[in-house]
Design a protein around this motif. Structure first.
Motif, mmCIF file in Angstrom:
data_model
loop_
_atom_site.group_PDB
_atom_site.id
_atom_site.type_symbol
_atom_site.label_atom_id
_atom_site.label_comp_id
_atom_site.label_asym_id
_atom_site.label_seq_id
_atom_site.Cartn_x
_atom_site.Cartn_y
_atom_site.Cartn_z
ATOM 1 N N GLY A 1 6.093 44.233 -33.277
ATOM 2 C CA GLY A 1 6.822 43.310 -34.139
ATOM 3 C C GLY A 1 6.591 41.886 -33.686
ATOM 4 O O GLY A 1 6.850 41.549 -32.532
ATOM 5 N N GLU A 2 6.104 41.034 -34.594
ATOM 6 C CA GLU A 2 5.799 39.654 -34.247
ATOM 7 C C GLU A 2 6.362 38.720 -35.316
ATOM 8 O O GLU A 2 6.094 38.887 -36.511
ATOM 9 N N ASP A 3 7.120 37.719 -34.867
ATOM 10 C CA ASP A 3 7.768 36.800 -35.801
ATOM 11 C C ASP A 3 6.769 35.997 -36.630
ATOM 12 O O ASP A 3 7.094 35.563 -37.739
ATOM 13 N N ILE A 4 5.557 35.787 -36.096
ATOM 14 C CA ILE A 4 4.596 34.957 -36.826
ATOM 15 C C ILE A 4 4.014 35.681 -38.035
ATOM 16 O O ILE A 4 3.390 35.046 -38.894
ATOM 17 N N ASN B 1 6.242 41.939 -39.166
ATOM 18 C CA ASN B 1 7.477 41.231 -38.852
ATOM 19 C C ASN B 1 8.506 42.200 -38.268
ATOM 20 O O ASN B 1 8.619 43.337 -38.739
ATOM 21 N N PRO B 2 9.252 41.797 -37.238
ATOM 22 C CA PRO B 2 10.243 42.703 -36.642
ATOM 23 C C PRO B 2 11.247 43.270 -37.639
ATOM 24 O O PRO B 2 11.690 44.416 -37.491
ATOM 25 N N LEU B 3 11.608 42.492 -38.679
ATOM 26 C CA LEU B 3 12.582 42.979 -39.651
ATOM 27 C C LEU B 3 12.004 44.054 -40.558
ATOM 28 O O LEU B 3 12.753 44.813 -41.180
ATOM 29 N N ASP B 4 10.677 44.144 -40.650
ATOM 30 C CA ASP B 4 10.041 45.258 -41.351
ATOM 31 C C ASP B 4 9.901 46.468 -40.425
ATOM 32 O O ASP B 4 10.182 47.597 -40.813
ATOM 33 N N MET B 5 9.477 46.214 -39.196
ATOM 34 C CA MET B 5 9.265 47.309 -38.245
ATOM 35 C C MET B 5 10.561 48.050 -37.928
ATOM 36 O O MET B 5 10.564 49.268 -37.760
ATOM 37 N N VAL B 6 11.675 47.312 -37.857
ATOM 38 C CA VAL B 6 12.926 47.933 -37.435
ATOM 39 C C VAL B 6 13.403 48.993 -38.415
ATOM 40 O O VAL B 6 14.146 49.901 -38.045
ATOM 41 N N ASN C 1 -11.925 51.540 -31.044
ATOM 42 C CA ASN C 1 -11.030 52.618 -30.628
ATOM 43 C C ASN C 1 -9.643 52.105 -30.247
ATOM 44 O O ASN C 1 -8.721 52.891 -30.040
ATOM 45 N N ASP C 2 -9.485 50.767 -30.179
ATOM 46 C CA ASP C 2 -8.212 50.174 -29.772
ATOM 47 C C ASP C 2 -7.682 49.319 -30.920
ATOM 48 O O ASP C 2 -8.301 48.307 -31.278
ATOM 49 N N TYR C 3 -6.558 49.732 -31.494
ATOM 50 C CA TYR C 3 -6.011 49.085 -32.693
ATOM 51 C C TYR C 3 -4.591 48.587 -32.420
ATOM 52 O O TYR C 3 -3.750 49.326 -31.900
ATOM 53 N N ARG C 4 -4.349 47.357 -32.810
ATOM 54 C CA ARG C 4 -3.021 46.754 -32.676
ATOM 55 C C ARG C 4 -2.535 46.369 -34.073
ATOM 56 O O ARG C 4 -3.143 45.523 -34.740
ATOM 57 N N VAL C 5 -1.461 47.001 -34.514
ATOM 58 C CA VAL C 5 -0.864 46.727 -35.820
ATOM 59 C C VAL C 5 0.344 45.823 -35.603
ATOM 60 O O VAL C 5 1.245 46.153 -34.826
ATOM 61 N N SER C 6 0.361 44.675 -36.280
ATOM 62 C CA SER C 6 1.468 43.732 -36.143
ATOM 63 C C SER C 6 2.167 43.559 -37.482
ATOM 64 O O SER C 6 1.519 43.479 -38.524
#
Length: 255
Positions: free
Chosen positions: A105-108, A62-67, A55-60
């Motif tokens: 957004g995560e750089d890795i 790259n920040p340059l895609d998320m922005v 029930n708990d989802y974390r979508v990661s």
């Protein structure tokens, strides 16, 4: 129309209702949906009452895609939660608590890739206000991490993509026919790597990359040029207009 089609259409409708359609975003919302569904299925657990799913989802990403769709993230998270609930109902799966989807957004994370982590967790005290505040804080952080660029729009003014709009929100935007560009224009008259737009201190500057058919601003060939709202830009024969960007309201409909 499948549930996944409806999920993807929601995102398109949200964008169309505010700033126009994003043209070939690096990450498609339907791909996020597929990853969420895969995580739900792969982490289900059998119990005496049936299958329990995360029930708990974390979508990661790259920040340059998320922005590129930062202003739509809270509404997209709401819709993904509803979509997961619908998918679980269809399959007689159960959740132990409220469903939460967050995007970070995560750089890795490599550009144009998505990582989804899912868990079965109790979420005491979770409410919509608190969840939205967490997500808005992450959106602001990603915008700053991507250079806090004042966003603009590029709108196609003719051809097959007339009216479609690109959001510009990175310090350096590469434009061309090749798929590794930030803005991909599928036209033979456009070079593989045709031009760049660089943003410094809020000023947009366009640079031609020695393209075969050249770049024009307001009908004049350029090597470099500062851009202003209302400028007409032509890449080869593909015409676009630079427009101001209005931040959409945070109170978007979930219907």
């Amino acid at each position: 129309m499948t549930a996944l089609d409806k999920f993807e259409n929601f995102f398109e409708q949200v964008v169309e209702g505010t700033v126009g359609r994003i043209f070939r975003p690096a990450i498609q919302p339907a791909e996020i949906g597929r990853r969420l569904e895969r995580a739900m299925e792969s982490r289900k657990v059998a119990s005496v009452d049936g299958m329990i799913v995360p029930n708990d989802y974390r979508v990661s990403m790259n920040p340059l895609d998320m922005v590129m769709f930062a202003d739509f993230v809270p509404a997209l998270c709401h819709q993904m939660e509803e979509w997961l609930i619908d998918q679980a109902d269809r399959r007689d799966y159960r959740f132990i608590d409220l469903v939460r989807v967050q995007i970070f957004g995560e750089d890795i994370v490599v550009r144009r890739q998505i990582r989804v982590d899912a868990s079965i967790a109790e979420l005491p005290g979770l409410d919509r206000v608190a969840q939205d505040e967490i997500q808005r804080t992450e959106v602001y952080r990603v915008i700053r991490a991507a250079g806090d660029v004042p966003p603009k729009l590029l709108r196609f003014t003719g051809g097959n993509h007339s009216g479609e709009t690109v959001i510009l929100r990175r310090p350096l935007i590469q434009i061309g026919r090749a798929l590794d560009n930030d803005v991909v224009i599928d036209a033979a008259e456009v070079s593989r790597h045709h031009a760049q737009i660089e943003v410094r201190d809020g000023v947009y500057e366009l640079r031609d990359l020695e393209s075969t058919n050249g770049t024009q601003v307001n009908g004049r060939p350029i090597a470099t040029a500062r851009l202003r709202d209302g400028d007409m830009i032509t890449f080869g024969t593909v015409a676009m207009e630079l427009l101001p960007y209005s931040t959409p309201s945070s109170g978007m409909s979930r219907d």
